[in-house]
Design an enzyme around this catalytic site. Structure first.
Site, short mmCIF file in Angstrom:
data_model
loop_
_atom_site.label_atom_id
_atom_site.label_comp_id
_atom_site.label_asym_id
_atom_site.label_seq_id
_atom_site.Cartn_x
_atom_site.Cartn_y
_atom_site.Cartn_z
N CYS A 121 6.70 1.69 -3.42
CA CYS A 121 6.27 1.40 -2.06
C CYS A 121 4.80 0.98 -2.05
O CYS A 121 3.99 1.62 -2.71
CB CYS A 121 6.46 2.66 -1.22
N PRO A 122 4.49 -0.12 -1.38
CA PRO A 122 5.29 -0.88 -0.43
C PRO A 122 5.91 -2.14 -1.02
O PRO A 122 6.45 -2.96 -0.28
CB PRO A 122 4.26 -1.26 0.63
#
Length: 79
Positions: free
Chosen positions: A17-18
């Site tokens: 993430c992201p």
């Protein structure tokens, strides 16, 4: 497995993430409405992030397999 017709596959294995959602957004932006993107991921955050992305961006999460890695998500591009 599912028999949904896949137009494109995005491999995000090893990314965290992201990055998986950012790459999903970039990839789906270049697809036609109604096409299906298969996302393959191993980041646990994708189990919530992909569905949130679809809801926010008006795409349809057709199916997901998140019991074991790699996770798989079938996303149909909206408008």
């Amino acid at each position: 497995m599912t028999d949904i017709k896949i137009d494109q596959t995005l491999d995000t294995l090893g990314l965290r993430c992201p990055e998986p959602v950012m790459l999903t957004r970039k990839t789906i932006r270049n697809m036609a409405e109604g096409e299906v993107l298969l996302i393959v991921a191993d980041d646990p955050a994708t189990t919530r992030d992909i569905s949130s992305f679809c809801e926010f961006m008006d795409h349809q999460l057709l199916n997901s397999e998140t019991e074991n890695t790699p996770y798989r998500y079938w996303v149909k591009k909206g408008l």
